[in-house]
Each structure stands twice: as C-alpha cells, then as structure tokens.
Design an enzyme around this catalytic site. Structure first.
Site, short mmCIF file in Angstrom:
data_model
loop_
_atom_site.label_atom_id
_atom_site.label_comp_id
_atom_site.label_asym_id
_atom_site.label_seq_id
_atom_site.Cartn_x
_atom_site.Cartn_y
_atom_site.Cartn_z
CG LEU A 199 20.56 -55.94 25.66
CD1 LEU A 199 19.21 -55.80 24.73
CD2 LEU A 199 20.84 -57.61 25.86
CB SER A 240 36.89 -55.72 21.49
OG SER A 240 35.76 -56.18 21.04
CB ALA A 241 34.55 -60.64 21.84
CB THR A 242 34.93 -56.42 18.35
OG1 THR A 242 34.04 -55.98 16.85
CG2 THR A 242 36.21 -55.75 18.27
CG ASN A 296 39.90 -37.29 25.31
OD1 ASN A 296 39.33 -38.37 25.84
ND2 ASN A 296 39.92 -37.50 23.84
N GLY A 337 24.85 -56.46 10.60
CA GLY A 337 26.76 -57.05 11.63
C GLY A 337 26.18 -57.67 12.45
CG ASN A 368 32.46 -42.56 26.22
OD1 ASN A 368 31.23 -42.02 26.87
ND2 ASN A 368 32.10 -43.76 26.09
CE LYS A 389 39.98 -51.72 20.68
NZ LYS A 389 40.37 -51.08 22.11
CG PHE A 447 41.07 -49.12 30.36
CD1 PHE A 447 40.50 -50.24 30.30
CD2 PHE A 447 41.99 -48.22 31.18
CE1 PHE A 447 40.37 -50.89 30.90
CE2 PHE A 447 42.10 -49.32 32.17
CZ PHE A 447 41.38 -50.62 32.11
N GLY A 452 36.85 -43.35 32.50
CA GLY A 452 36.52 -44.65 31.49
C GLY A 452 35.13 -45.43 32.39
CE1 TYR A 505 36.30 -50.91 19.69
CE2 TYR A 505 34.75 -52.53 18.91
CZ TYR A 505 35.21 -51.75 19.62
OH TYR A 505 36.17 -52.70 21.01
N1 UFG Z 1 20.63 -55.95 22.04
C1 UFG Z 1 19.50 -55.18 21.07
N2 UFG Z 1 18.90 -53.82 21.41
C2 UFG Z 1 20.00 -52.93 21.59
C3 UFG Z 1 20.99 -52.76 21.63
C4 UFG Z 1 21.28 -54.51 21.56
O1 UFG Z 1 18.64 -55.90 20.78
O2 UFG Z 1 18.69 -52.24 21.81
C5 UFG Z 1 21.13 -57.13 21.20
C6 UFG Z 1 21.85 -56.90 20.00
O3 UFG Z 1 21.25 -57.19 18.90
C7 UFG Z 1 23.00 -58.38 20.98
C8 UFG Z 1 22.39 -58.35 21.93
O4 UFG Z 1 22.24 -57.59 22.40
O5 UFG Z 1 22.14 -59.53 20.06
C9 UFG Z 1 24.49 -57.26 22.82
O6 UFG Z 1 24.20 -56.41 21.71
P1 UFG Z 1 25.44 -54.93 22.12
O7 UFG Z 1 25.19 -53.85 21.26
O8 UFG Z 1 25.25 -54.88 23.70
O9 UFG Z 1 26.60 -55.82 21.73
P2 UFG Z 1 27.30 -56.19 20.46
O10 UFG Z 1 27.84 -57.86 21.12
O11 UFG Z 1 27.02 -56.25 19.45
O12 UFG Z 1 28.46 -55.69 20.65
C10 UFG Z 1 29.79 -55.77 21.66
C11 UFG Z 1 30.50 -54.02 21.23
C12 UFG Z 1 31.37 -53.83 20.28
C13 UFG Z 1 31.76 -55.35 20.91
C14 UFG Z 1 31.02 -56.19 20.00
C15 UFG Z 1 32.45 -57.80 20.07
O13 UFG Z 1 29.45 -53.29 22.34
O14 UFG Z 1 32.22 -52.92 20.81
O15 UFG Z 1 30.71 -56.84 21.55
O16 UFG Z 1 32.07 -58.70 20.52
F1 UFG Z 1 32.26 -55.14 18.83
#
Ligand code: UFG
Length: 348
Positions: A214, A139-141, A47, A308, A50, A167, A95, A25, A163
């Site tokens: 993002l 994860s920081a989650t 597997n 969220g 992803n 964790k 992982f 991955g 999810y």
């Molecule tokens: N965002 C957008 N547009 C998008 C995707 C994201 O504006 O299409 C913004 C989100 O609102 C956020 C930032 O970009 O402000 C980062 O978003 P991500 O989805 O890339 O990452 P997150 O911080 O929300 O999530 C990540 C991991 C999760 C984990 C989380 C906890 O993907 O698995 O961090 O720290 F749970």
C-alpha cells in the site's frame, strides 16, 4: 519491562560483529544504521536483486564510516563461506529472501529455493564457523487469516501462498534446530507492515516497478508515476470498510532487531515475537495521512477485494515488550512524512 543492558564480552572487549544478509534492502539498510548506532561492527552481504546499487555509499554517508559490503548471493555457498573465513562474526541477522505474495504464486520454486534453501545453506555455514546466534525475518503472513485480534504469537499458524509457506517452513527448521542442538540461539521476528524511511531521506524502500504494498503504491500516486490508488475492497467489517493493517515504522522495526540480537548475545535465549504497534489503520486513513505529508489530494478508486486479503490484521506487541523491551515510538504522521521525504530525494 526488560532493560537494554548489553555489555561487551569479557573475552572480546571490542565491538561485536554482525553479518546482515540482505543488508542493502529496505529493512536491512535501516537495521544497519540502528546497529552502527548501537556500536556494532556490521558486514553486509546482498545480491542487490531488490536493493539500490548506491545503498552502501548512502550508508557510508549516513554513518560516517566505511561500509563492508559483499555483493554475493546467499545461494553461492563458497562466497558465504569466504565471508565467515574473513571476519570473526558473533551473530547473523538474516533478511535475504524474496517477499512478494503474488510473485510466489507464479514462481513457487524460486521462492522455496531462495527462502528455504538459502536459510539452510546459511545455517550450515554458520555451524561450520561456530556462529550460533541468528535473528530471522519472519512475517505476520504466518498467521494466515487470524481468528482473534490482536494476534498473539501462540495463534494458529497457516498460509495460503508459497511465500507464506516458505516462512512457515523456515520457522520450523529453526525450531527443530534449537530443540535438537542447544548451541543455537534464535530470535524469530514476525513483522507486521513495515513502512516509512530514515528521516535523513538517504535510505528507503526501492521503488522500481509497480508496488504490491500500500504505502509504496500511494507514494507513486503522490509523485504522479501512477494515476490513482486502487482501494482493494470497501466492504470489509472495518470502520470505513477498507482493509486495516498494523503499519510499523521501519526504524522502529530496525531497533527491534537490535533488541532481539542483544537478547541473544546476553545469553537470554531464543524467542518468537511480533513486531507491530498494536494499532491498526485503514487504507483510507493511510491515504489521508499521505495526503497531509505530500500536501495534496490523491485520487483513488474502489475496486473489488484482492484475492487472499483479510479485513483486519493487528499485532499484540505485549510479548516483544515484555521479552525485549520493544515499543514502537514513531506515529503514522512520521511514517508518511519520512516516506514522502525519501520519494522527494529519489526524484532529485
Ligand atoms: N491495498 C490496497 N491497494 C493497494 C495495495 C494494498 O487497497 O494497491 C490494501 C490491501 O488490500 C490491504 C492493505 O492495503 O488491505 C495492506 O496491503 P499490503 O499489500 O501493503 O500489505 P498486506 O498486509 O496485504 O501484506 C503484508 C506483506 C506481506 C505479508 C502480509 C502478512 O506485504 O508480505 O503483510 O501480514 F505476507
């Protein structure tokens, strides 16, 4: 700062062997490269749910040596047992897990089965094989909506989705295991937002479907596969109103795993650390950096906040630095450049 001082064991002077579950991955494949560079023998089990099928060949091309890869599911206990029977393994980096917040809300049982049952089965097979060193992908989650920034490891833990709960449950399982069975050495690594790709362009993040995260989303706007970036909220209390996160280059993250592993193999004991840079960037800053990398302006539209989401999450990486000697070295420029380079290679 702790120095990186791993030396081979006297009773087994050869290379140490590490099993990477989910090693084909995104983070697993980059960690494979970092481990090979550090002189480890590495065995992958994945597997491929992803991961790109040609990852093992690409890893072979990148490292110049044969890749040992088992295409098995972690839930297939007899397959995992066979791997431990076939190889003398010193440690496991785990992982293999599902990682989409959105998907976990529609299929919570799949998440609990893969992430929690998967870990427990793995731990049982490790114990059977007398392997007690484990680096675990957290994860920081687990911090939910942090009350103070930057987030330290002793912050309150919570979650708002299945999810995140998987964790938390896994961290609890591992903490009980160490508490009641001192043979276990566990490194729990709480990742912030991993991005970028190996500078060769040979490995990177699998890009099938519409990305949740993002940078992969911006990357697909840059290739023209998606029409524009949806910016989820521009009314947060941040510098430009858009969400701020601690993006870390995947090779920095990968090297953090090597340091964690060395700490365990050195007998220095278990640890829980954040892997981040300590520096946050907004959605619009990320977009701008990617525009520089791909050489054109990328369209975006501001949308309502994503349910969220929180305004800002940034790591305090001091503990990782003090305990492991970890320091993220690659800047935002490099994150965007290497991601774009990877996208270009995949389009060829
Ligand atoms: N965002 C957008 N547009 C998008 C995707 C994201 O504006 O299409 C913004 C989100 O609102 C956020 C930032 O970009 O402000 C980062 O978003 P991500 O989805 O890339 O990452 P997150 O911080 O929300 O999530 C990540 C991991 C999760 C984990 C989380 C906890 O993907 O698995 O961090 O720290 F749970």
């Amino acid at each position: 700062m702790k120095q990186n001082n791993w030396i081979p064991r006297k009773d087994s002077p050869g290379k140490r062997a590490v099993l990477l579950t989910g090693g084909a991955g995104f983070i697993g494949s980059h960690t494979y490269v970092a481990l090979k560079q550090a002189g480890y023998e590495v065995i992958i089990v994945d597997n491929f749910s992803n991961a790109l099928e040609d990852t093992p060949e690409r890893l072979q091309q990148l490292t110049g040596s044969k890749v040992i890869c088992y295409a098995d599911d972690l839930l297939d206990r007899s397959a995992i047992r066979r791997i431990f029977d076939n190889h003398p393994i010193d440690a496991v980096i785990h992982f293999a897990a599902k990682k989409s917040v959105a998907e976990s809300t529609t299929a919570p049982l799949v998440y609990y089965e893969n992430n929690v049952s998967g870990l427990i089965g793995l731990l049982e097979e490790m114990r059977r094989a007398s392997v007690f060193n484990l680096v675990f992908s957290s994860s920081a989650t687990v911090y939910g909506s942090p009350e103070t920034l930057p987030v330290r490891e002793n912050a309150a833990l919570s979650s708002t989705n299945p999810y995140g709960f998987t964790k938390l449950v896994c961290e609890n399982v591992l903490s009980d295991l160490q508490k009641f069975d001192p043979r276990w050495n566990v490194g729990i690594l709480r990742y912030f937002n991993p991005v970028g790709a190996h500078s060769s362009g040979l490995i990177g993040e699998s890009t099938t479907g519409i990305p949740d995260n993002l940078m992969p989303y911006i990357a697909k706007v840059a290739t023209g596969e998606l029409p524009f970036l949806r910016v989820f909220g521009a009314d947060y209390d941040t510098l430009d109103g858009t969400g701020v996160r601690d993006y870390i280059h995947v090779m920095d993250l990968a090297e953090g795993h090597v340091l964690s592993l060395e700490e365990l193999l050195d007998g220095a004991g278990s640890h829980i650390v954040n892997l981040g840079t300590g520096r946050g960037y907004s959605v619009l800053e990320m977009l701008k950096s990617y525009e520089t990398a791909c050489g054109r302006t990328l369209p975006y539209q501001v949308m309502p906040r994503r349910p969220g989401d929180v305004g800002e999450v940034v790591a305090d990486p001091a503990n990782a630095n003090a305990l492991l000697g970890f320091e993220a070295k690659r800047d935002l420029d490099h994150m965007s450049k290497t991601s774009w380079n990877w996208m270009l290679q995949r389009m060829d």
